[in-house]
Structure formats: C-alpha cells, structure tokens
Design an enzyme around this catalytic site. Structure first.
Site, PDB file in Angstrom:
ATOM      1  N   LYS A  22       2.778   2.697  12.025  1.00 31.64           N
ATOM      2  CA  LYS A  22       1.245   3.110  11.938  1.00 31.64           C
ATOM      3  C   LYS A  22       0.636   2.353  10.835  1.00 31.64           C
ATOM      4  O   LYS A  22      -0.355   1.454  11.119  1.00 31.64           O
ATOM      5  CB  LYS A  22       1.096   4.455  11.900  1.00 31.64           C
ATOM      6  CG  LYS A  22      -0.437   4.686  11.545  1.00 31.64           C
ATOM      7  CD  LYS A  22      -0.806   6.253  11.121  1.00 31.64           C
ATOM      8  CE  LYS A  22      -0.877   6.717   9.858  1.00 31.64           C
ATOM      9  NZ  LYS A  22      -1.958   6.265   8.995  1.00 31.64           N
ATOM     10  N   ASN A  23       1.255   2.557   9.626  1.00 31.01           N
ATOM     11  CA  ASN A  23       0.311   1.529   8.487  1.00 31.01           C
ATOM     12  C   ASN A  23       0.592   0.189   8.752  1.00 31.01           C
ATOM     13  O   ASN A  23      -0.215  -0.528   8.279  1.00 31.01           O
ATOM     14  CB  ASN A  23       1.070   2.117   7.177  1.00 31.01           C
ATOM     15  CG  ASN A  23       0.476   3.530   7.032  1.00 31.01           C
ATOM     16  OD1 ASN A  23      -0.217   4.161   7.555  1.00 31.01           O
ATOM     17  ND2 ASN A  23       0.983   4.089   5.977  1.00 31.01           N
ATOM     18  N   ARG A  93     -10.003   5.686   7.334  1.00 30.61           N
ATOM     19  CA  ARG A  93     -10.270   4.921   5.912  1.00 30.61           C
ATOM     20  C   ARG A  93      -9.870   3.545   6.152  1.00 30.61           C
ATOM     21  O   ARG A  93     -10.206   2.610   5.643  1.00 30.61           O
ATOM     22  CB  ARG A  93      -9.733   5.737   4.880  1.00 30.61           C
ATOM     23  CG  ARG A  93     -10.345   6.865   4.439  1.00 30.61           C
ATOM     24  CD  ARG A  93      -9.639   7.215   3.130  1.00 30.61           C
ATOM     25  NE  ARG A  93      -9.446   6.259   2.267  1.00 30.61           N
ATOM     26  CZ  ARG A  93     -10.355   5.870   1.393  1.00 30.61           C
ATOM     27  NH1 ARG A  93     -11.478   6.529   1.376  1.00 30.61           N
ATOM     28  NH2 ARG A  93     -10.392   4.652   0.638  1.00 30.61           N
ATOM     29  N   CYS A 117     -11.211  11.697   0.414  1.00 33.96           N
ATOM     30  CA  CYS A 117     -10.477  12.453   1.630  1.00 33.96           C
ATOM     31  C   CYS A 117      -9.827  13.288   0.987  1.00 33.96           C
ATOM     32  O   CYS A 117      -9.610  13.563  -0.342  1.00 33.96           O
ATOM     33  CB  CYS A 117      -9.620  11.315   2.252  1.00 33.96           C
ATOM     34  SG  CYS A 117      -8.336  10.761   1.262  1.00 33.96           S
ATOM     35  N   ARG A 122      -9.871   8.120  -3.517  1.00 33.85           N
ATOM     36  CA  ARG A 122      -9.688   6.700  -2.679  1.00 33.85           C
ATOM     37  C   ARG A 122     -10.671   5.828  -2.956  1.00 33.85           C
ATOM     38  O   ARG A 122     -11.491   5.211  -1.771  1.00 33.85           O
ATOM     39  CB  ARG A 122      -9.600   6.973  -1.320  1.00 33.85           C
ATOM     40  CG  ARG A 122      -8.677   8.372  -0.937  1.00 33.85           C
ATOM     41  CD  ARG A 122      -7.123   7.880  -0.605  1.00 33.85           C
ATOM     42  NE  ARG A 122      -6.545   6.953   0.044  1.00 33.85           N
ATOM     43  CZ  ARG A 122      -5.938   7.283   1.185  1.00 33.85           C
ATOM     44  NH1 ARG A 122      -5.789   8.121   1.692  1.00 33.85           N
ATOM     45  NH2 ARG A 122      -5.470   6.098   1.894  1.00 33.85           N
ATOM     46  N   ASP A 315       4.073   8.979   0.435  1.00 33.59           N
ATOM     47  CA  ASP A 315       3.794   9.537   1.856  1.00 33.59           C
ATOM     48  C   ASP A 315       4.886  10.184   2.192  1.00 33.59           C
ATOM     49  O   ASP A 315       5.057  10.998   3.407  1.00 33.59           O
ATOM     50  CB  ASP A 315       3.667   8.353   2.843  1.00 33.59           C
ATOM     51  CG  ASP A 315       2.259   7.597   2.844  1.00 33.59           C
ATOM     52  OD1 ASP A 315       1.314   8.175   2.091  1.00 33.59           O
ATOM     53  OD2 ASP A 315       1.745   6.539   3.494  1.00 33.59           O
ATOM     54  N   VAL A 337       1.042   8.162  -7.635  1.00 30.41           N
ATOM     55  CA  VAL A 337       0.365   6.989  -6.825  1.00 30.41           C
ATOM     56  C   VAL A 337      -1.267   7.621  -6.471  1.00 30.41           C
ATOM     57  O   VAL A 337      -2.304   7.397  -6.641  1.00 30.41           O
ATOM     58  CB  VAL A 337       1.112   6.737  -5.575  1.00 30.41           C
ATOM     59  CG1 VAL A 337       0.118   5.730  -4.878  1.00 30.41           C
ATOM     60  CG2 VAL A 337       2.252   6.030  -5.992  1.00 30.41           C
ATOM     61  N   ARG A 407      -2.601  12.504  13.781  1.00 29.86           N
ATOM     62  CA  ARG A 407      -3.017  10.983  13.326  1.00 29.86           C
ATOM     63  C   ARG A 407      -1.657  10.090  13.030  1.00 29.86           C
ATOM     64  O   ARG A 407      -1.868   8.715  13.141  1.00 29.86           O
ATOM     65  CB  ARG A 407      -3.809  11.243  11.988  1.00 29.86           C
ATOM     66  CG  ARG A 407      -5.097  11.416  12.274  1.00 29.86           C
ATOM     67  CD  ARG A 407      -5.989  11.523  10.925  1.00 29.86           C
ATOM     68  NE  ARG A 407      -5.632  10.225  10.148  1.00 29.86           N
ATOM     69  CZ  ARG A 407      -5.402  10.355   8.880  1.00 29.86           C
ATOM     70  NH1 ARG A 407      -5.190  11.157   8.018  1.00 29.86           N
ATOM     71  NH2 ARG A 407      -4.836   9.164   8.236  1.00 29.86           N
TER      72      ARG A 407
HETATM   73  C1  UD1 Z   1      -1.818   2.933   1.886  1.00 31.67           C
HETATM   74  C2  UD1 Z   1      -1.209   3.802   3.120  1.00 31.67           C
HETATM   75  C3  UD1 Z   1      -1.237   5.485   2.759  1.00 31.67           C
HETATM   76  C4  UD1 Z   1      -0.309   5.412   1.459  1.00 31.67           C
HETATM   77  C5  UD1 Z   1      -1.048   4.405   0.405  1.00 31.67           C
HETATM   78  C6  UD1 Z   1       0.171   4.172  -0.759  1.00 31.67           C
HETATM   79  C7  UD1 Z   1      -2.162   2.736   5.270  1.00 31.67           C
HETATM   80  C8  UD1 Z   1      -3.178   3.054   6.312  1.00 31.67           C
HETATM   81  N1  UD1 Z   1      -2.431   3.778   4.184  1.00 31.67           N
HETATM   82  O1  UD1 Z   1      -2.952   3.543   1.672  1.00 31.67           O
HETATM   83  O2  UD1 Z   1      -0.494   5.892   3.882  1.00 31.67           O
HETATM   84  O3  UD1 Z   1      -0.336   6.734   1.039  1.00 31.67           O
HETATM   85  O4  UD1 Z   1      -1.071   3.017   0.918  1.00 31.67           O
HETATM   86  O5  UD1 Z   1       1.230   4.029  -0.837  1.00 31.67           O
HETATM   87  O6  UD1 Z   1      -1.520   1.828   5.119  1.00 31.67           O
HETATM   88  N2  UD1 Z   1      -6.865   2.349  -5.623  1.00 31.67           N
HETATM   89  C9  UD1 Z   1      -7.831   2.163  -6.413  1.00 31.67           C
HETATM   90  N3  UD1 Z   1      -9.041   1.107  -5.964  1.00 31.67           N
HETATM   91  C10 UD1 Z   1      -8.984   0.588  -4.462  1.00 31.67           C
HETATM   92  C11 UD1 Z   1      -7.865   1.022  -3.921  1.00 31.67           C
HETATM   93  C12 UD1 Z   1      -6.974   1.881  -4.243  1.00 31.67           C
HETATM   94  O7  UD1 Z   1      -7.994   2.491  -7.653  1.00 31.67           O
HETATM   95  O8  UD1 Z   1      -9.433  -0.329  -4.453  1.00 31.67           O
HETATM   96  C13 UD1 Z   1      -5.893   3.339  -5.968  1.00 31.67           C
HETATM   97  C14 UD1 Z   1      -5.719   4.608  -5.077  1.00 31.67           C
HETATM   98  O9  UD1 Z   1      -6.811   5.616  -5.191  1.00 31.67           O
HETATM   99  C15 UD1 Z   1      -4.181   5.245  -5.140  1.00 31.67           C
HETATM  100  C16 UD1 Z   1      -3.653   3.833  -5.540  1.00 31.67           C
HETATM  101  O10 UD1 Z   1      -4.636   2.965  -5.868  1.00 31.67           O
HETATM  102  O11 UD1 Z   1      -4.305   5.937  -6.174  1.00 31.67           O
HETATM  103  C17 UD1 Z   1      -2.705   3.296  -4.230  1.00 31.67           C
HETATM  104  O12 UD1 Z   1      -3.840   3.242  -3.156  1.00 31.67           O
HETATM  105  P1  UD1 Z   1      -3.691   2.128  -1.979  1.00 31.67           P
HETATM  106  O13 UD1 Z   1      -2.121   1.482  -2.128  1.00 31.67           O
HETATM  107  O14 UD1 Z   1      -4.745   1.319  -1.937  1.00 31.67           O
HETATM  108  O15 UD1 Z   1      -3.684   2.901  -0.765  1.00 31.67           O
HETATM  109  P2  UD1 Z   1      -4.164   2.533   0.704  1.00 31.67           P
HETATM  110  O16 UD1 Z   1      -3.770   1.410   0.993  1.00 31.67           O
HETATM  111  O17 UD1 Z   1      -5.525   3.111   0.934  1.00 31.67           O
END
Ligand code: UD1
Length: 433
Positions: A22-23, A93, A117, A122, A315, A337, A407
């Site tokens: 999915k991701n 998201r 969320c 996030r 995850d 994370v 989901r």
């Molecule tokens: C993706 C995955 C999710 C997984 C996560 C971490 C998808 C659709 N989702 O989410 O299932 O749990 O990676 O492996 O692929 N952060 C910031 N600023 C940003 C973006 C992120 O501070 O602009 C922080 C987040 O709050 C979090 C960390 O960075 O603490 C990692 O998040 P991120 O890797 O971005 O998660 P997603 O890509 O949204």
C-alpha cells in the site's frame, strides 16, 4: 459500522500470499501525474486508501481503471484541474503525494493542508521545505497549500527532521526533482524500500536517479517522462503483521511473496523472542520469497526501538506489542518515529495486558493469558494489533471501527479464517448487548 467478532484462542497454520505494498503504491500512483502517457501498476492492493488515491487522481484529470488481471491503469487526460480538496485529503494524508508531481509537471498545485491524525501531529514542513528549495513559491490560502513554479530548479536539499528522515517527503521531493532543471541532491533522504520502488518506476519512465535506498539521492532532471509498466513491491508491513500473527497464535505459517530482506529488523526481533523464521528456498528472490514462521512456545521478552529503515518499523510496533503482552518476562518498547503512537495501549490493557507507559516508552511485563473484550480500533496498525491479540485471547473479542483496518489490509478476515482464525465481520448495530 463494521466490527470484527473474534473467538479465541486459535492457532494459525497454512500458507498466505503477501499483497503488493500500500505505502509503495500511493506515491507510485501519484507519479502518473508526471507523464502524458499511461502508467501501468501491477499488484496494487484493493484497499480503501488506494481507492481514495484513485478518486483524488480522477479529480486531478487522471483516469484510473482496474483491469481484469488486477493491474491499475492510470492516464492523465485533462491536466487543467490541480486542486486536491479537503474532503478527499481529510480521508487520506497521503494525498500530499500529489504535490511534487503536480508542481513539477503543471507548475501549479493546490492541496488542502492535511490535519493531525490519531498517531500525532504529522506536519508537512519538510515537504514544503523541499519544494521551496527547488524554487517553488508556497502560500497558505484558505487552509490550502498553494505552490507555484514555472520550472523547478535542482539544488542540494537537506530533508532531515527532528524524528529522522521523512518517507513521503522524500517521495515528494524525488518526484518533483525528476523534472527539475539540473541536478538535485537530497541529503538525509529516507532509505525505505518504498522509496527504492518509486525510484525504479521513475527510472523506467525515463528519470535519472542514483542512490535511492541510501541517505543521499542524486537526480538529474529530464525534460519529460514516458509511461511505464511496473510491478509494486510486496507489502513488508502486511508480511510483518502475518509473521507476528503466526508468533502470537503459536502457529506455523508460510508467507509467499514475502519481502524478506526488507524485514531484517523484524525477523531479528522475532528470532530473539524465540520465533523460528526460515527462507524455504535460499536461491529464490529474497524480496519475493517464501518464508516459514513457526512458534512452538511462549515468546521470550525483548527490547524494541522503532526507527527509520533499516531499523524496526513504527508500522509494526503495535502488533509486536500485542505479542509481547504474552511473553515470558519484561519487554521494553520505545517509539522513536511517532512518539505518541500508543493508542493501542489502553485497548490491550482492557484485554488483561500489563502495560506501563512513560513518555515514548512502554514497559510490558508479559502475562500468561489475555481475555477477550470489546475494544476500539483507533488507527490502522493499532487495529491490527487488536485483531492479533483477539486471536490469542480467551473468549470473544469485538474490535470496533474496523474501517481503520480496511485502509491497509485487504479483507484480513478472509485471509486469516482459512488459516484457522475465527473472525466474523458483523455490523455493530446487530451486536447484542
Ligand atoms: C510513512 C508511512 C507510514 C509510516 C511512516 C514512518 C505512507 C503512506 N505512510 O508516513 O505508514 O508510519 O512513513 O515510517 O507511506 N515529519 C516532520 N515533518 C514533515 C514530515 C514528517 O516532522 O514534513 C515527522 C513525522 O511527524 C514523524 C517523522 O517525521 O515523526 C516520520 O514521518 P514520515 O516518514 O514523514 O511519515 P509519512 O511519510 O507521513
């Protein structure tokens, strides 16, 4: 609203095929916006998040169809509409994945700002930092991010944040940089296998990318991209969930199409917990392997810290915690994370688990048995942990709000029941008392 009625304890045995990821699929689907040609994706799972992404792409002028062989065909036919509205973004998201491709190809993107969320704040600051560095002008208008850039220009971008790298942020900047003028270097890029999968599809479309899977990705921008035919990598989180399902039910499962090498941090922890894990054919593709997972006795306690790849994935934290609630001793789980990602803790406690949380750490003194109870799913992976706990618990567990589970897991009950689980999907309005 659907819920799961689970009778336990049960033991899982048999063979299950792991679906496409999915991701990985979500940013791959958004990459269809980068080309005028059709993009074919194979092994895309049939899930709510995927259907939501397809609706978003339709709104953005990209036709989507699922063919009889299960492949997803994506083709931009009308590039005039570049606004991802709140009513779609709020359902998912990952809609933010459209930002980079829209901006790079159309010079304009308007995406409703995703809210918080269940697993925490996030933010998307790193995504925006990346787009700004590539020369985009970004404004916030009526709750939407509005990004414009006549042509993006390559540069060196540091994408590290307070919790490490960002997966979708890296996917977004990578998907924008492929059409930028000149060379882009992404430093502190996410190393997740889903980024490698995206880079390989983009490369098949004509992009010039080096270093995907390492913290430094170099992209030489090209003028245009063509279509491609790409098979999505297997879902490492689904595979990890079924491994832990085998462990918690003291079962014996064979996972087909299992991304073994993408799960080394998980198999390492499971092996320390005393679970037997083996590749059945050493000579096969180690990321589409057949893997046997067997558990004959109670798990041993472990220490677990979630980290960006190649560390233990956040995850799979909730699912592993379900297993550890039944381990023979004290385990310690630390979430690095998403430090707030513990919504499953009070629900597992309702089933008799002993869990003591202090900030981002939970101490888990294992108990001998869990007892079935009504519990509430709160996010995707937390729901999976409650289903696993329900299969191991004595008596009936009812997991409410199973739409969270849908989901990310394709018909989980239909996959687990042939393996020995007793799970029924029922409308909670029909539940007595
Ligand atoms: C993706 C995955 C999710 C997984 C996560 C971490 C998808 C659709 N989702 O989410 O299932 O749990 O990676 O492996 O692929 N952060 C910031 N600023 C940003 C973006 C992120 O501070 O602009 C922080 C987040 O709050 C979090 C960390 O960075 O603490 C990692 O998040 P991120 O890797 O971005 O998660 P997603 O890509 O949204």
């Amino acid at each position: 609203m659907d819920c799961f009625r689970i009778e336990g304890p049960t033991r899982l045995a048999g063979r299950v095929r792991i679906n496409g990821s999915k991701n990985a699929s979500l940013p791959l689907m958004a990459a269809a916006l980068l080309t005028d040609d059709p993009l074919i994706l194979r092994d895309v799972p049939d899930l709510r998040d995927i259907r939501n992404m397809a609706s978003l792409l339709e709104e953005l002028g990209c036709s989507t169809s699922r063919e009889e062989d299960g492949s997803l065909h994506l083709h931009v036919t009308d590039p005039s509409q570049s606004h991802a509205r709140y009513d779609i973004v709020k359902t998912m998201r990952a809609s933010i994945c459209a930002l980079g491709p829209l901006l790079a190809k159309r010079g304009y993107a308007r995406i409703s700002m995703p809210g918080g969320c269940a697993i925490g704040d996030r933010p998307i600051d790193l995504h925006l930092r990346g787009m700004r560095a590539l020369g985009a002008e970004i404004k916030l208008v009526g709750g939407d991010v509005v990004a414009t850039a006549p042509r993006l220009v390559g540069t060196t971008i540091f994408l590290g944040g307070p919790f490490g790298s960002t997966v979708l942020g890296t996917a977004n900047v990578l998907s924008a940089a492929v059409l930028a003028q000149g060379v882009t270097v992404i430093e502190s890029a996410a190393c997740e296998p889903e980024i490698v999968d995206l880079a390989s599809a983009l490369t098949a479309m004509g992009a010039k990318i080096q270093g995907a899977g390492t913290p430094r990705i170099t992209v030489e921008g090209v003028e245009s991209l063509s279509g491609a035919d790409h098979r999505v990598m297997p879902d490492r989180i689904e595979a990890g969930t079924y491994m832990i399902a085998a462990a918690i039910t003291r079962g014996d499962l064979e996972l087909e199409n299992c991304p073994y090498d993408s799960l080394l941090a998980v198999t390492d922890r499971l092996e320390v917990a005393g679970i037997d894990i083996a590749l059945t054919d050493e000579s096969s593709d180690r990321n589409r392997a057949v893997v046997r997972v067997r558990a004959e006795q109670r798990a041993k306690p472990i220490r677990l810290t979630t980290q960006p790849f190649p560390g233990y994935p956040t995850d799979l934290q909730a699912q592993m915690m379900a297993l550890l609630t039944l381990a023979d001793g004290n385990s310690v789980v630390t979430e690095k994370v998403f430090p707030e990602r513990f919504l499953h803790v009070p629900e597992l406690s309702r089933m008799g688990a002993q869990l003591f949380r202090q900030g981002a750490t939970v101490v888990v003194p294992g108990v001998e048995r869990l007892v079935g109870a009504p519990v509430m799913a709160s996010d995707l992976r937390a729901s999976a942990s409650l289903v696993l706990a329900g299969m191991a618990a004595e008596g009936r567990t009812v997991v409410q709000r199973i739409y969270h589970l849908d989901r990310g897991y394709e018909r989980m009950e239909e996959r687990l029941c042939p393996l020995g689980a007793q799970i029924e999907r029922v409308d909670d309005a029909t539940l007595e008392g």
